[in-house]
Design an enzyme around this catalytic site. Structure first.
Site, PDB file in Angstrom:
ATOM      1  N   ILE A   1       0.701  -1.253   0.042  1.00 55.83           N
ATOM      2  CA  ILE A   1      -0.156   0.124   0.094  1.00 55.83           C
ATOM      3  C   ILE A   1       1.005   1.334  -0.084  1.00 55.83           C
ATOM      4  CG2 ILE A   1      -1.950  -1.223   1.234  1.00 55.83           C
ATOM      5  CD1 ILE A   1      -1.043   0.488   3.785  1.00 55.83           C
ATOM      6  N   SER A   2       0.316   2.367  -0.407  1.00 56.22           N
ATOM      7  CA  SER A   2       0.945   3.810  -0.317  1.00 56.22           C
ATOM      8  C   SER A   2       2.268   3.822  -1.068  1.00 56.22           C
ATOM      9  CB  SER A   2       0.957   4.091   1.126  1.00 56.22           C
ATOM     10  OG  SER A   2       1.480   5.329   1.242  1.00 56.22           O
ATOM     11  N   ASN A   3       3.358   4.153  -0.420  1.00 55.08           N
ATOM     12  CA  ASN A   3       4.844   3.980  -1.019  1.00 55.08           C
ATOM     13  C   ASN A   3       5.071   2.578  -1.329  1.00 55.08           C
ATOM     14  OD1 ASN A   3       5.240   6.924  -0.635  1.00 55.08           O
ATOM     15  ND2 ASN A   3       6.414   6.690   0.966  1.00 55.08           N
TER      16      ASN A   3
ATOM     17  N   HIS B   1      -6.884   7.621   2.286  1.00 52.25           N
ATOM     18  CA  HIS B   1      -5.563   6.889   2.387  1.00 52.25           C
ATOM     19  C   HIS B   1      -5.352   6.210   3.707  1.00 52.25           C
ATOM     20  CE1 HIS B   1      -1.759   6.940   0.478  1.00 52.25           C
ATOM     21  NE2 HIS B   1      -1.097   6.667   1.639  1.00 52.25           N
TER      22      HIS B   1
END
Length: 686
Positions: free
Chosen positions: A304-306, A601
């Site tokens: 997820i995310s980065n 997020h």
């Protein structure tokens, strides 16, 4: 529980046992060899009862309880630090409240098929750790492979779990890690060269790979991170109370440019581990013959995310065919181009698309504090003609309008205030990272340190340093404004800008960061002075190094993102990447995009804002399920079409979330929910 910590060579016995069960005649004559970048490999086996891979022995109940205590807080053991790191990182990416779905829709007790069980969800197996480095000790990227006891080499699978944010190597334990372990896959983790590399100047100390603190001198090349400084500079900076350096911001290597590479290295590490464990012994009675390869192993890049952005970059950079497909949520991905494709919603072109992270985070860092209620920031922006005049509600409305004009959606309005502090951390951290600045440069007048109740820098206590591996998320300390007009360095929220003498939450510093992003004065539009111009050139060069090409080389991929994402706006990330991919790959693309309404997020907002937010986490697992099924079948026809999934929020947090709130990804979505890609035009329905 029997635990072992061994050099990897001790695993030869496992291969010898397997050799007695079969012949080498049908095996490829290829010896298993460790990648050259791997340092010493250590392994620990967990019994799945007193300790385990997924929950560190805490189980579903313990993860939802208070943080476990250390026997000696000033001297926690490596095992205690690992346990608390897993506790903290698991909870950081999930909403741990039962009414938000923990224990019913997700959590260790929910099995791979989605069934709620009475189990605590502990997973037995072996964990392997090593640094990836070039021999200097300056990179020391922590790689980890978890192999569950249920792993079946005849049905082999590997899932990547590159850490989200700036987190350490356990950062994806509750996301891709949990799915992989539940599905009997090995999980290949990487801390991306960021992680919990805390350096403290007051005692010249560092973290080791296992989280234990050490002096820099004693650690040598085994330090997770120590800044490259002369003794004179180190001594001078140590006179500033409490100042710290951390790896993501201050390694001077721009680690993000290598996040794809580090993810691929984690996969190579996993193949090496698995072939040492399951490959038969070669004729030299020492080496192992390669048994598992990308040809007979399902490998999914995920996180997820980065970490999700890292998965996409790894797929773009995969020249060895290591990755079979991608399933990732809320990716921090930065398209190389913002032109050559068009993003539309409801037939209307996006107000902005494909902007870089540092660009939109520095823009948000100007306006979100005003939305969050800082009258001083609003007034200062108005005085510089960056905001309309009027009362506070009028100014806040204008700030929201400017963010929407810069690419945010109206769906993010409810979350803008809550993200003010987050984008501050992003803007300051990434300015340092992209420009490869030294911690002593204090870029735009900012540094990092813990603060007291009055906002003044203080030193970490011995216990805080000792537990930093477990408690810190990779961006460490508060942002300090060194250039406050009163001459007293303090937390940025109390900072006074020299240009106006006003308490405006250090606006001058954030205008400086904005200038680094754009290369021009954000107030006048004029040319920067020579020094700032040079710094801006360095930052923008670093931004270019991390840009994504959009070329997945025909690999199947599923990207999921919440429409309300306020940290990584969909117009700049997933929607734009879908457009860039269409421009690059055209009809050969196998990318699918799932946009989830009311998801954002940070799943923690599910409980805080139940009438606005639902958890995105469940859709990561659904995307992984779909990708795994597709790769196992060898057909992409089973992948769901790109679509909007329309969720249902709750009246309040006392109402449990059920499947009715977070419906499945549709195999055949309704016509009004289909996301169409026509040529290079991405059409997202309202």
């Amino acid at each position: 529980m029997k635990r072992t910590l061994t050099k990897f060579a001790a695993l030869a016995g496992a291969g010898a046992a397997l050799a007695s069960c079969g012949s080498n005649s049908h095996m490829p004559d290829e010896l298993n060899a460790p990648p050259s970048y791997l340092g010493t490999i250590t392994s620990t086996t967990y019994d799945g009862s007193s300790d385990d891979l997924l929950t560190a022995g805490l189980g579903k109940t313990g993860l939802a309880a208070a943080a476990p205590a250390y026997a000696d807080p000033a001297n926690p053991t490596a095992a205690e630090l690992r346990r608390n790191a897993i506790w903290a990182n698991y909870r950081a990416v999930l909403d741990i409240n039962a009414n938000s779905g923990y224990g019913t829709l997700y959590g260790p007790n929910v099995d791979a098929k989605g069934n709620v069980t009475t189990s605590e969800g502990k997973v037995a197996g072996t964990e392997y750790l090593a640094y990836a480095d070039d021999g200097t000790g300056n990179q020391n990227v922590t790689l980890m492979v978890q192999v569950p006891a249920s792993f079946d080499p005849d049905h082999a699978c590997i899932v990547t779990g590159t850490s989200s944010g700036s987190r350490g190597v356990y950062g994806a334990i509750g996301s891709a890690g949990e799915w992989g372990l539940k599905n009997n896959c090995a999980v290949a983790y990487a801390d991306k060269g960021s992680g919990t590399g805390l350096y403290t100047f007051d005692d010249d100390s560092v973290n080791l790979q296992n989280g234990i603190r050490s002096t820099r001198t004693a650690a040598g090349k085994n330090a997770n991170f120590s800044p490259t400084l002369s003794d004179a500079d180190r001594t001078a900076f140590a006179k500033l109370t409490g100042r710290v350096a951390f790896k993501h911001a201050h390694s001077q290597q721009n680690p993000e440019k290598d996040w794809g590479k580090f993810t691929l290295q984690a996969v190579e590490f996993a193949f090496y581990v698995l072939n040492e464990k399951y490959g038969v012994l070669a004729s030299d009675n020492k080496s192992h013959i390669v048994r598992l390869t990308p040809r007979n192993t399902v490998t999914i890049a995920s996180s997820i995310s980065n970490g999700a952005g890292s998965a996409l970059l790894a797929a773009e950079q995969d020249t060895k065919g290591l990755i079979g497909g991608v399933a990732a949520t809320e990716p921090q991905i930065q398209p190389k181009m913002a032109t050559g494709y068009t993003v539309r919603q409801g037939g209307t072109p996006a107000t902005a698309q494909g902007k870089a992270l540092f660009d939109y985070s520095t823009f948000a860092a100007l306006y979100q504090p005003c939305i969050a209620g800082s009258a001083g920031r609003c007034t200062a922006l108005t005085a510089k003609d960056l905001l309309v005049a009027g009362d506070l509600p009028t100014q806040q409305a204008d700030a929201k309008a400017r963010l929407k004009a810069y690419g945010w959606l109206a769906d993010s309005d409810v979350l803008q205030a809550a993200h003010a502090g987050t984008n501050i951390l992003v803007a300051v951290t990434y300015a340092n990272a992209y420009g490869k600045f030294s911690v002593t440069d204090k870029v735009c007048g900012f540094s990092f340190a813990p603060v007291d109740a009055t906002g003044l820098p203080v030193a970490f206590t011995a216990a805080q340093k000792a537990s930093s591996f477990a408690t810190q998320n990779g961006i460490i300390g508060s942002v300090i404004y060194e250039n406050s007009a009163d001459g007293i360095p303090k937390v940025y929220t109390a900072g006074i800008s020299p240009s106006n003498g006003q308490a405006d939450q250090s606006l001058d510093g954030f205008l400086c960061l904005r200038a680094l992003s754009t290369g021009m004065d954000p107030v006048t539009g004029g040319v920067l002075d020579v020094g700032l111009q040079a710094q801006s050139a360095r930052v923008r060069a670093g931004m270019a190094e991390v840009a994504a090409t959009g070329n997945l080389h025909g690999k199947p991929a599923i990207i999921v993102q919440g429409r309300s994402d306020t940290l990584i706006p969909v117009n700049h990330a997933s929607r734009a990447y879908l457009g860039l991919n269409a421009a690059v790959e055209g009809a050969t693309s196998k990318l699918r995009y799932i946009e989830v309404t009311h998801a954002n997020h940070f799943d923690s907002f599910t409980n805080a804002l139940p009438a606005s937010i639902v958890p995105l986490h469940v859709y990561l697992f659904r995307a992984l399920d779909a990708m795994y099924a597709s790769l196992k079948s060898g057909s992409t026809s089973s992948l769901p079409p790109s679509q909007v999934v329309r969720t249902v929020t709750r009246a309040d947090a006392t109402t449990p979330i059920t499947i009715a709130n977070v419906p499945p990804i549709a195999a055949t979505p309704a016509a009004g929910d289909v996301i169409n890609v026509n040529g290079t035009v991405v059409d997202v329905p309202n």
